[in-house]
Write a protein that holds these residues in place. Sequence first.
Motif, PDB file in Angstrom:
ATOM      1  N   GLN A   1       0.832  -1.203   0.000  1.00 37.88           N
ATOM      2  CA  GLN A   1       0.000   0.000   0.000  1.00 37.88           C
ATOM      3  C   GLN A   1       0.874   1.263   0.000  1.00 37.88           C
ATOM      4  OE1 GLN A   1      -2.526   0.421   3.436  1.00 37.88           O
ATOM      5  NE2 GLN A   1      -3.711   2.093   2.554  1.00 37.88           N
ATOM      6  N   LEU A   2       1.980   1.220   0.763  1.00 37.09           N
ATOM      7  CA  LEU A   2       2.901   2.353   0.798  1.00 37.09           C
ATOM      8  C   LEU A   2       3.471   2.613  -0.591  1.00 37.09           C
ATOM      9  CD1 LEU A   2       4.636   4.472   2.309  1.00 37.09           C
ATOM     10  CD2 LEU A   2       6.286   2.640   2.767  1.00 37.09           C
ATOM     11  N   ARG A   3       3.941   1.547  -1.259  1.00 35.85           N
ATOM     12  CA  ARG A   3       4.511   1.710  -2.601  1.00 35.85           C
ATOM     13  C   ARG A   3       3.485   2.266  -3.579  1.00 35.85           C
ATOM     14  NH1 ARG A   3       6.394  -3.625  -1.180  1.00 35.85           N
ATOM     15  NH2 ARG A   3       8.628  -3.597  -0.678  1.00 35.85           N
ATOM     16  N   SER A   4       2.252   1.829  -3.458  1.00 39.04           N
ATOM     17  CA  SER A   4       1.220   2.265  -4.405  1.00 39.04           C
ATOM     18  C   SER A   4       0.872   3.736  -4.245  1.00 39.04           C
ATOM     19  CB  SER A   4      -0.044   1.409  -4.233  1.00 39.04           C
ATOM     20  OG  SER A   4      -0.643   1.661  -2.964  1.00 39.04           O
ATOM     21  N   ARG A   5       1.127   4.295  -3.065  1.00 41.48           N
ATOM     22  CA  ARG A   5       0.795   5.706  -2.818  1.00 41.48           C
ATOM     23  C   ARG A   5       1.922   6.650  -3.235  1.00 41.48           C
ATOM     24  NH1 ARG A   5      -2.590   6.775   2.723  1.00 41.48           N
ATOM     25  NH2 ARG A   5      -4.122   5.105   2.517  1.00 41.48           N
ATOM     26  N   VAL A   6       3.061   6.089  -3.596  1.00 44.14           N
ATOM     27  CA  VAL A   6       4.205   6.921  -3.986  1.00 44.14           C
ATOM     28  C   VAL A   6       4.324   6.927  -5.503  1.00 44.14           C
ATOM     29  CG1 VAL A   6       6.704   7.180  -3.873  1.00 44.14           C
ATOM     30  CG2 VAL A   6       5.437   6.431  -1.847  1.00 44.14           C
ATOM     31  N   THR A   7       4.375   8.125  -6.086  1.00 46.79           N
ATOM     32  CA  THR A   7       4.636   8.247  -7.521  1.00 46.79           C
ATOM     33  C   THR A   7       6.140   8.215  -7.728  1.00 46.79           C
ATOM     34  OG1 THR A   7       2.642   9.602  -7.779  1.00 46.79           O
ATOM     35  CG2 THR A   7       4.249   9.644  -9.578  1.00 46.79           C
TER      36      THR A   7
ATOM     37  N   GLU B   1       6.310   5.541 -19.918  1.00 44.75           N
ATOM     38  CA  GLU B   1       7.351   5.498 -18.895  1.00 44.75           C
ATOM     39  C   GLU B   1       8.113   6.817 -18.854  1.00 44.75           C
ATOM     40  OE1 GLU B   1       9.713   2.115 -19.999  1.00 44.75           O
ATOM     41  OE2 GLU B   1       8.436   0.717 -18.885  1.00 44.75           O
ATOM     42  N   TYR B   2       9.116   6.852 -18.006  1.00 41.43           N
ATOM     43  CA  TYR B   2      10.026   7.987 -17.926  1.00 41.43           C
ATOM     44  C   TYR B   2      11.446   7.455 -18.120  1.00 41.43           C
ATOM     45  CZ  TYR B   2       6.247  10.822 -15.986  1.00 41.43           C
ATOM     46  OH  TYR B   2       5.070  11.509 -15.811  1.00 41.43           O
ATOM     47  N   LYS B   3      12.330   8.305 -18.598  1.00 38.64           N
ATOM     48  CA  LYS B   3      13.716   7.899 -18.771  1.00 38.64           C
ATOM     49  C   LYS B   3      14.644   8.973 -18.192  1.00 38.64           C
ATOM     50  CE  LYS B   3      14.269   9.874 -23.435  1.00 38.64           C
ATOM     51  NZ  LYS B   3      14.618   9.595 -24.857  1.00 38.64           N
ATOM     52  N   ALA B   4      15.873   8.560 -17.892  1.00 40.09           N
ATOM     53  CA  ALA B   4      16.867   9.474 -17.313  1.00 40.09           C
ATOM     54  C   ALA B   4      18.248   8.858 -17.474  1.00 40.09           C
ATOM     55  CB  ALA B   4      16.566   9.721 -15.837  1.00 40.09           C
ATOM     56  N   CYS B   5      19.269   9.688 -17.295  1.00 40.92           N
ATOM     57  CA  CYS B   5      20.626   9.149 -17.203  1.00 40.92           C
ATOM     58  C   CYS B   5      20.778   8.480 -15.833  1.00 40.92           C
ATOM     59  CB  CYS B   5      21.669  10.260 -17.364  1.00 40.92           C
ATOM     60  SG  CYS B   5      21.812  10.869 -19.066  1.00 40.92           S
TER      61      CYS B   5
ATOM     62  N   GLY C   1       5.607   0.433 -10.659  1.00 38.84           N
ATOM     63  CA  GLY C   1       6.287   0.859  -9.443  1.00 38.84           C
ATOM     64  C   GLY C   1       7.739   0.445  -9.329  1.00 38.84           C
ATOM     65  N   PHE C   2       8.459   0.390 -10.443  1.00 38.70           N
ATOM     66  CA  PHE C   2       9.876   0.046 -10.355  1.00 38.70           C
ATOM     67  C   PHE C   2      10.680   0.883 -11.338  1.00 38.70           C
ATOM     68  CE2 PHE C   2       8.455  -3.010 -13.644  1.00 38.70           C
ATOM     69  CZ  PHE C   2       9.367  -2.755 -14.649  1.00 38.70           C
ATOM     70  N   TYR C   3      12.002   0.936 -11.065  1.00 37.68           N
ATOM     71  CA  TYR C   3      12.946   1.543 -12.006  1.00 37.68           C
ATOM     72  C   TYR C   3      13.926   0.457 -12.445  1.00 37.68           C
ATOM     73  CZ  TYR C   3      15.942   1.720  -7.820  1.00 37.68           C
ATOM     74  OH  TYR C   3      16.653   1.393  -6.694  1.00 37.68           O
TER      75      TYR C   3
ATOM     76  N   GLY D   1      14.835  -1.552  -8.785  1.00 39.28           N
ATOM     77  CA  GLY D   1      14.228  -1.455  -7.468  1.00 39.28           C
ATOM     78  C   GLY D   1      12.949  -0.669  -7.479  1.00 39.28           C
ATOM     79  N   ASP D   2      12.399  -0.475  -6.257  1.00 35.22           N
ATOM     80  CA  ASP D   2      11.157   0.277  -6.090  1.00 35.22           C
ATOM     81  C   ASP D   2      11.431   1.534  -5.272  1.00 35.22           C
ATOM     82  OD1 ASP D   2      11.527  -0.619  -3.508  1.00 35.22           O
ATOM     83  OD2 ASP D   2       9.971  -2.161  -3.608  1.00 35.22           O
ATOM     84  N   ALA D   3      10.383   2.148  -4.744  1.00 29.24           N
ATOM     85  CA  ALA D   3      10.535   3.398  -4.007  1.00 29.24           C
ATOM     86  C   ALA D   3      11.402   3.219  -2.765  1.00 29.24           C
ATOM     87  CB  ALA D   3       9.163   3.950  -3.621  1.00 29.24           C
ATOM     88  N   ILE D   4      11.211   2.102  -2.075  1.00 30.98           N
ATOM     89  CA  ILE D   4      11.982   1.879  -0.848  1.00 30.98           C
ATOM     90  C   ILE D   4      13.455   1.668  -1.178  1.00 30.98           C
ATOM     91  CG2 ILE D   4      12.296   0.371   1.147  1.00 30.98           C
ATOM     92  CD1 ILE D   4       9.296  -0.204   1.052  1.00 30.98           C
ATOM     93  N   SER D   5      13.736   0.848  -2.185  1.00 33.95           N
ATOM     94  CA  SER D   5      15.138   0.616  -2.540  1.00 33.95           C
ATOM     95  C   SER D   5      15.792   1.875  -3.090  1.00 33.95           C
ATOM     96  CB  SER D   5      15.257  -0.536  -3.544  1.00 33.95           C
ATOM     97  OG  SER D   5      14.519  -0.272  -4.712  1.00 33.95           O
ATOM     98  N   TRP D   6      15.017   2.751  -3.743  1.00 30.37           N
ATOM     99  CA  TRP D   6      15.563   4.034  -4.182  1.00 30.37           C
ATOM    100  C   TRP D   6      16.064   4.841  -2.985  1.00 30.37           C
ATOM    101  CZ3 TRP D   6      17.276   6.702  -8.189  1.00 30.37           C
ATOM    102  CH2 TRP D   6      17.403   8.078  -8.078  1.00 30.37           C
ATOM    103  N   MET D   7      15.287   4.861  -1.923  1.00 28.80           N
ATOM    104  CA  MET D   7      15.675   5.623  -0.729  1.00 28.80           C
ATOM    105  C   MET D   7      16.890   4.995  -0.027  1.00 28.80           C
ATOM    106  SD  MET D   7      13.514   8.138  -0.607  1.00 28.80           S
ATOM    107  CE  MET D   7      13.285   8.760   1.056  1.00 28.80           C
ATOM    108  N   THR D   8      16.980   3.669  -0.049  1.00 29.24           N
ATOM    109  CA  THR D   8      18.113   3.016   0.626  1.00 29.24           C
ATOM    110  C   THR D   8      19.372   3.028  -0.223  1.00 29.24           C
ATOM    111  OG1 THR D   8      17.394   0.838  -0.168  1.00 29.24           O
ATOM    112  CG2 THR D   8      16.600   1.549   1.996  1.00 29.24           C
ATOM    113  N   GLU D   9      19.218   2.777  -1.537  1.00 28.16           N
ATOM    114  CA  GLU D   9      20.394   2.671  -2.399  1.00 28.16           C
ATOM    115  C   GLU D   9      20.924   4.025  -2.859  1.00 28.16           C
ATOM    116  OE1 GLU D   9      22.080  -0.066  -3.060  1.00 28.16           O
ATOM    117  OE2 GLU D   9      20.715  -1.145  -1.752  1.00 28.16           O
ATOM    118  N   GLN D  10      20.007   4.946  -3.192  1.00 28.42           N
ATOM    119  CA  GLN D  10      20.463   6.233  -3.719  1.00 28.42           C
ATOM    120  C   GLN D  10      20.624   7.288  -2.624  1.00 28.42           C
ATOM    121  OE1 GLN D  10      19.443   9.541  -4.490  1.00 28.42           O
ATOM    122  NE2 GLN D  10      21.190   9.849  -5.863  1.00 28.42           N
TER     123      GLN D  10
END
Length: 622
Positions: A10-16, A33-37, A55-57, A66-75
């Motif tokens: 539910q947390l992941r679904s609420r995060v864009t 989708e979206y793209k970036a370097c 919900g993944f990159y 990963g997803d929103a949580i792994s983005w916050m931990t890894e990046q």
Amino acid sequence: MTLSPQWLEQLRSRVTLSTLIGRTVKVQKAGREYKACCPFHNENTPSFTINDEKGFYHCFGCGAHGDAISWMTEQRGLGFMDAVKDLAAEAQMDVPAPDPRAAQRQEVRATLHDVMAAAQDWFVAQFNGTEGAAAREYLNNRGISESTIREFGFGFAPDSRGRLKQALSTHGIDQLIEAGLLIKVDDKEPYDRFRGRLMIPIRDPRGRVIAFGGRILGDGEPKYLNSPDTPLFDKGRTLYNLDKASPASRRTGRILVVEGYMDAIALAQAGFADVVAPLGTALTEHQIERIWKMVEAPILCFDGDNAGQKAAMRAALRALPILRPSHSLHFISLPAGQDPDDLIRSEGAHAFAALIAKPQTLDDKIWQVEFDAEPLNTPETKAGLKKRLSDHVRDIADQDIAHHYRQEFNDRYQAAFFAQKDSRSDRRFTPNKGRKFPSKFVSYKPLDETKSFLIEGYDLQIAKGILGGLIRHPCRISSHFEELHAIKLADSQLQILLGELINVAMSKETLDMQGLLTILEKTDCYNVAKGLLRADALNFTFNRKMPDDAPSQLIERAHKDLAEAIKVVTARPGLEAALAEATRRVQDDLTEESYAEQQRLREAKQLFHERLVDLTQIDDTL
């Protein structure tokens, strides 16, 4: 605390996800989708995609996924729960509390976070007001820019015992004491802890203010004052600037550790964002473990004075018991009396970048410190060196690593004090008696375009002997201008001395040792030069004190050995590079030719080592 899979989904679904990533990375719409370097590796053409529906990159270049949580931990470099809490706050979701007592502690911490945020706002307001003029002038004199002031949140605490207490009175006196902002002694009235100081906020990995560091403006002690330990702040576990350095280290694959927060701020302003600092104490085991979660070999950049070098050695010794495979510490030696800020201001960011590009390893640091601890001119002092090294090895818990350290220290000890035996004749090598160093092996040069020779590790000890020989025989400096100009010493103090020797020799047609020392006495490297005149460092013929009536054959012998030592030490880096390349070819494609080349280079390397042993064996019979 147990978080159910349903709650996390539910947390992941609420995060864009594209919005979250777009705050630190420039993203572009590409269909659905979206793209970036990719922020996890350097690239010019975008291969990083973000799918909000799923919900993944994913990066098609390096495989990051990963997803929103792994983005916050890894990046962002946050821990799992910190990442969840940040995302939950954004999604307006309550994180389930594990039990009433934990919930109560969390409530206390949340209240203290409010107190610290209010204190930070108040300190910044005072900094920008009339009373903050002295603080602003101090930062201006140190070259701190306006943007850096805003980024790091500098503030000012007026020289008053009650201004902060009055300004934040709505939070309650007890909360201000627990946050470390007020001092309470017995039954006396509490008073402001920070007075007349430049204020530097200390943040947790999520960027929240948890403590302060205050630098005195004008006279007074202590020069720097930190918050006491509180429910938010544990000095021995906290690293300054971790909130900014953690994401930066994801890009660089590196973490720099400096002594204090002003060093960290100066380096960050100079472009080295991946920098942290302990808080008024030596680097602790907890802090080392925290850094190791980001990189395997952080680089310690402590000041070049005695206190800084002692702090570096304390960190080295604290790391020994907790070493594990692939995890270690690296070091750089700053010029004597300089901190990173001094070096950058005097020589530019490129000078600091050059130092951290070639750091010293942990084993080399320990060897260097112990080798230089005392004159090694008696059997007893040499045995003392061996015992100190052995004691350090015993501190290493991992037995495999301890074995390698024991072998490394033993090899260096043997090379420093004992001749190797010739396996073909089982006779000790006799210097300059029919045995000549093969000239074909001197032809190896470094493979890079600079044609310079980086001298580090054990060769740096040999270079000390060479510098001592040049001081004793300055008439020989001009004979080796080309080779000496190409030498780049990993020790910055020795490099400065080498430059002075070259400059003096270029300006003087005739020069003896006493005349050289008289000139060097006016420079910062005089004490270094005097220290190198000790004949006990390495037993080269050219390090010996020559009597006034020394026979010409003895002097010629010293000059000849000095010339050969310079050739050996400058040729070896190229040989090492050639051997590494040959070994790679053997591993990729084992053929008779590649194997023969590798063995030839190994033999050449052994001859280098043997010739250096020859040169350290003083023989009085000419």
